[in-house]
Scaffold this active site. Structure first.
Site, PDB file in Angstrom:
ATOM      1  N   TYR A   1      -6.894   6.199   4.302  1.00 23.10           N
ATOM      2  CA  TYR A   1      -6.933   5.205   3.232  1.00 23.10           C
ATOM      3  C   TYR A   1      -6.091   3.977   3.586  1.00 23.10           C
ATOM      4  O   TYR A   1      -6.557   2.838   3.486  1.00 23.10           O
ATOM      5  CB  TYR A   1      -6.452   5.779   1.894  1.00 23.10           C
ATOM      6  CG  TYR A   1      -6.152   4.663   0.928  1.00 23.10           C
ATOM      7  CD1 TYR A   1      -7.193   3.991   0.291  1.00 23.10           C
ATOM      8  CD2 TYR A   1      -4.854   4.184   0.744  1.00 23.10           C
ATOM      9  CE1 TYR A   1      -6.944   2.892  -0.532  1.00 23.10           C
ATOM     10  CE2 TYR A   1      -4.592   3.100  -0.070  1.00 23.10           C
ATOM     11  CZ  TYR A   1      -5.640   2.460  -0.704  1.00 23.10           C
ATOM     12  OH  TYR A   1      -5.398   1.370  -1.481  1.00 23.10           O
TER      13      TYR A   1
ATOM     14  N   CYS B   1     -24.747   1.200 -14.790  1.00 21.01           N
ATOM     15  CA  CYS B   1     -23.877   2.369 -14.604  1.00 21.01           C
ATOM     16  C   CYS B   1     -24.614   3.656 -14.956  1.00 21.01           C
ATOM     17  O   CYS B   1     -25.047   3.850 -16.104  1.00 21.01           O
ATOM     18  CB  CYS B   1     -22.628   2.222 -15.472  1.00 21.01           C
ATOM     19  SG  CYS B   1     -21.526   3.659 -15.412  1.00 21.01           S
TER      20      CYS B   1
ATOM     21  N   CYS C   1     -12.619   0.110 -15.726  1.00 16.10           N
ATOM     22  CA  CYS C   1     -13.169   1.466 -15.652  1.00 16.10           C
ATOM     23  C   CYS C   1     -12.034   2.458 -15.437  1.00 16.10           C
ATOM     24  O   CYS C   1     -11.974   3.166 -14.435  1.00 16.10           O
ATOM     25  CB  CYS C   1     -14.192   1.552 -14.519  1.00 16.10           C
ATOM     26  SG  CYS C   1     -15.221   3.025 -14.567  1.00 16.10           S
TER      27      CYS C   1
ATOM     28  N   GLU D   1       0.821  -1.207   0.000  1.00 15.76           N
ATOM     29  CA  GLU D   1       0.000   0.000   0.000  1.00 15.76           C
ATOM     30  C   GLU D   1       0.858   1.261   0.000  1.00 15.76           C
ATOM     31  O   GLU D   1       0.534   2.247  -0.659  1.00 15.76           O
ATOM     32  CB  GLU D   1      -0.957  -0.004   1.191  1.00 15.76           C
ATOM     33  CG  GLU D   1      -2.080  -1.014   1.067  1.00 15.76           C
ATOM     34  CD  GLU D   1      -2.967  -0.760  -0.146  1.00 15.76           C
ATOM     35  OE1 GLU D   1      -3.069   0.392  -0.597  1.00 15.76           O
ATOM     36  OE2 GLU D   1      -3.552  -1.720  -0.667  1.00 15.76           O
TER      37      GLU D   1
ATOM     38  N   CYS E   1     -16.363  -0.534 -21.370  1.00 14.71           N
ATOM     39  CA  CYS E   1     -17.695  -0.863 -20.858  1.00 14.71           C
ATOM     40  C   CYS E   1     -18.157  -2.252 -21.310  1.00 14.71           C
ATOM     41  O   CYS E   1     -18.963  -2.886 -20.625  1.00 14.71           O
ATOM     42  CB  CYS E   1     -18.703   0.199 -21.303  1.00 14.71           C
ATOM     43  SG  CYS E   1     -18.360   1.844 -20.633  1.00 14.71           S
TER      44      CYS E   1
ATOM     45  N   ASP F   1      -9.542   4.520  -2.868  1.00 13.80           N
ATOM     46  CA  ASP F   1      -8.424   5.020  -3.652  1.00 13.80           C
ATOM     47  C   ASP F   1      -8.965   5.646  -4.939  1.00 13.80           C
ATOM     48  O   ASP F   1     -10.183   5.716  -5.155  1.00 13.80           O
ATOM     49  CB  ASP F   1      -7.412   3.903  -3.936  1.00 13.80           C
ATOM     50  CG  ASP F   1      -7.795   3.029  -5.118  1.00 13.80           C
ATOM     51  OD1 ASP F   1      -9.007   2.903  -5.410  1.00 13.80           O
ATOM     52  OD2 ASP F   1      -6.893   2.447  -5.749  1.00 13.80           O
TER      53      ASP F   1
ATOM     54  N   CYS G   1     -17.288  -4.572 -18.609  1.00 16.12           N
ATOM     55  CA  CYS G   1     -17.682  -4.199 -17.254  1.00 16.12           C
ATOM     56  C   CYS G   1     -18.893  -5.008 -16.791  1.00 16.12           C
ATOM     57  O   CYS G   1     -19.919  -5.044 -17.488  1.00 16.12           O
ATOM     58  CB  CYS G   1     -18.002  -2.705 -17.190  1.00 16.12           C
ATOM     59  SG  CYS G   1     -18.512  -2.165 -15.544  1.00 16.12           S
TER      60      CYS G   1
END
Length: 304
Positions: A132, A221, A205, A49, A212, A150, A215
């Site tokens: 975060y 969406c 995305c 991270e 798309c 994030d 997705c």
């Protein structure tokens, strides 16, 4: 979808239609990354991270693996000089992250017996860890229920739930409210959702070339259903590097990382032609604790 930023109850009714397809997609398409493997442990998750902030996976992978091989536990890193963390950070960029990770390792060793804490509040109290990172470690390492926001997750939520192309420049209270409302109630499912929505933003995305057709929630969406309206917020600035103080700092640090003894001023002067910018960059490195000045005009990575 409905604009869920104003009505969390509506968000919860919509959320059920998002969780299953996104998690199913993740189960099939998630990248096999070392920090996602069980053997990584909480320390491996934390290291990843820190490294992944503003740095792509392809650049992080080799440094991550070398780092964990050298410092498999926080106490191993804490026992080294902070300058060794800066040296091992290599060219990942934003090297202050290395010092913060070293500081977190020291705190973990001193306060928690060398084990990364599972409690969100204790994680948040570690040096160099913000909301975060604390949420990410608690979620990804310990399977807890936290909103992990994030850039990738924020973009997915902005498009799928609120119908806008890009999220605000900085995370807003409305985004946090939405993220909490979209969290599955069951803890393990919430942790899986956090990882899955992040991966969806990273692979499908994306900021510039959303796919798309791939997705799993394209049919739900809000942005796509609205005809993909163009972004109307403040101008999005691309990051520049060439000719900036960041580039000069990187060149100066590269000399110091490669040196086994303190470096004379002349060797640093040779890396950049413009003396005012070079001096400013060096002063900034000293102020940030990344470089330690010694007598007689020589410099080294920090020892303590």
């Amino acid at each position: 979808m409905t604009d869920t930023t104003t009505d969390p109850a509506i968000a919860m009714s919509d959320a059920a239609s998002l969780h299953a397809p996104v998690i199913a997609w993740f189960d099939k398409h998630a990248r096999d990354l070392p920090w996602r493997r069980p053997e990584a442990g909480a320390w491996g998750v934390m290291v990843s991270e820190f490294m992944l902030q503003q740095t792509p996976v392809s650049r992080v992978l080799p440094v991550y693996e070398q780092w964990l091989a050298r410092w498999p536990r926080p106490a191993d890193l804490a026992a080294e000089a902070p300058g060794e963390a800066v040296r091992a950070w290599g060219r990942l960029g934003y090297p202050r992250r290395a010092l913060r990770l070293h500081g977190a390792a020291q705190a973990i060793t001193e306060r928690h017996g060398g084990d990364v804490p599972s409690d969100h509040g204790q994680l948040l109290s570690l040096p160099g860890i913000g909301e975060y990172t604390a949420a990410a470690v608690a979620s990804f390492a310990y399977g807890q229920r936290h909103a992990v926001l994030d850039t990738n997750v924020r973009r997915v939520f902005a498009r799928a739930a609120t119908g806008i192309q890009y999220p605000p420049t900085a995370t807003t209270a409305a985004e946090r409210k939405l993220a909490r409302a979209l969290l599955p109630e069951e803890e393990a499912t919430a942790a899986r959702w956090a990882a899955a929505s992040m991966e969806l933003g990273a692979l499908v995305c994306t900021a510039k070339n959303e796919d798309c057709a791939r997705c799993p929630i394209a049919g739900r969406c809000a942005w796509r259903l609205a005809g993909k309206p163009a972004y109307e917020g403040p101008a999005r600035r691309g990051q520049t590097y060439a000719g900036t103080d960041r580039q000069v700092r990187g060149k100066l640090l590269a000399v110091l990382r490669e040196a086994v003894v303190p470096v004379e001023q002349a060797a640093l002067d040779a890396v950049w032609h413009e003396p005012v910018q070079r001096a400013r960059a060096l002063d900034g490195l000293v102020a940030d604790g990344l470089v330690e000045p010694l007598e007689d005009g020589v410099y080294r990575l920090p020892l303590g």
